[in-house]
Design an enzyme around this catalytic site. Structure first.
Site, PDB file in Angstrom:
ATOM      1  N   SER A  21      -1.027  -1.744  -5.433  1.00  0.00           N
ATOM      2  CA  SER A  21      -0.611  -2.116  -4.089  1.00  0.00           C
ATOM      3  C   SER A  21      -1.680  -2.993  -3.445  1.00  0.00           C
ATOM      4  CB  SER A  21      -0.344  -0.852  -3.269  1.00  0.00           C
ATOM      5  OG  SER A  21       0.309  -1.159  -2.068  1.00  0.00           O
ATOM      6  N   ASN A  22      -1.647  -3.147  -2.145  1.00  0.00           N
ATOM      7  CA  ASN A  22      -2.652  -3.972  -1.459  1.00  0.00           C
ATOM      8  C   ASN A  22      -2.918  -3.393  -0.077  1.00  0.00           C
ATOM      9  OD1 ASN A  22      -0.763  -5.250   0.508  1.00  0.00           O
ATOM     10  ND2 ASN A  22       0.194  -5.918  -1.409  1.00  0.00           N
TER      11      ASN A  22
END
Ligand code: C5P
Length: 217
Positions: A21-22
């Site tokens: 993810s980020n």
């Protein structure tokens, strides 16, 4: 007017307990959704996993992966006059999702194969539409750490959108997960406008005003 907004990160699973993810918080997209609601528009908010409360008057669609976000956008885009793709969609996902938790075992290294995700912004460029059914204005975001303007101009061309909103995510205090941002707007006409550093809620209100002015809504 009907506005579709995507917000937040996506999560790309590699096994039942792990994902890629980020750092996107969803704050910018949620602020745009709220600003659009506050000016009387209908909003569909397609959101990745974030820790924010959904704006009460928006129709919020919760998704997790980039594939789910793609499907949700395509399910709702036909209704939209403006699409604001603010989500930080993963560009790559694991080629394979292991059905069981990957074990450390005795290996000294571990290589993960990634494949590109479907580009939602690009997919709206060639959206088939009936003759009397105009294409929505598509606004893309560009989170860059270097050569912000050049990358954003290239993105505008490649993805065929009406407007790219670029932000520099390299510094502290603006961009990802911050309450503030600083935006450079690049229009298909070549015009450039800078919105100086301000709270994301303030910038969101300015953006909605600019959509009116530039898209003649
Ligand atoms: O090419 P890049 O990912 O940097 O472009 C950013 C823009 O593209 C953002 O508006 C983002 O929401 C959108 N995007 C997308 N689908 C992807 C990757 C990015 O819609 N798979």
């Amino acid at each position: 007017m009907k506005i579709l907004v995507t917000a937040g990160p996506t999560r790309e699973p590699l096994d039942p307990v792990r994902y890629l993810s980020n750092r996107s918080s969803g704050k910018m997209g949620y602020a745009i959704a709220q600003a659009a609601l506050d000016t009387g528009h209908e909003v569909v908010l397609i959101s990745g996993p974030v820790a924010l409360a959904a704006p009460p008057r928006a129709r919020t669609v919760q998704v997790t992966t980039s594939d789910e976000m793609y499907e949700a956008v395509h399910a709702w885009v036909r209704d939209a006059d403006v699409c604001v793709l603010c989500a930080a969609v993963a560009d790559f996902r694991p080629a394979k999702i292991e059905p069981r938790k990957i074990k450390k075992g005795a290996r000294s290294s571990f290589t993960l194969e990634l494949v590109p995700t479907r580009d939602i912004l690009l997919s709206l460029r060639d959206l088939p539409r009936a003759e009397n059914d105009p294409r929505p204005f598509v606004v893309g975001f560009a989170a860059e750490t270097n050569d912000v303007l050049a990358h954003a101009q290239e993105k505008l061309r490649a993805k065929g959108c009406a407007l790219i909103v670029a932000n520099d995510v390299s510094g502290a205090g603006v961009g990802f997960d911050s309450d503030e941002n600083e935006l450079t707007l690049i229009f298909a006409s070549g015009e450039i406008r800078v919105l100086a550093r301000a709270k994301k809620t303030v910038l969101a209100a300015s953006l909605v005003k600019i959509f009116h002015e530039f898209f003649n809504l």
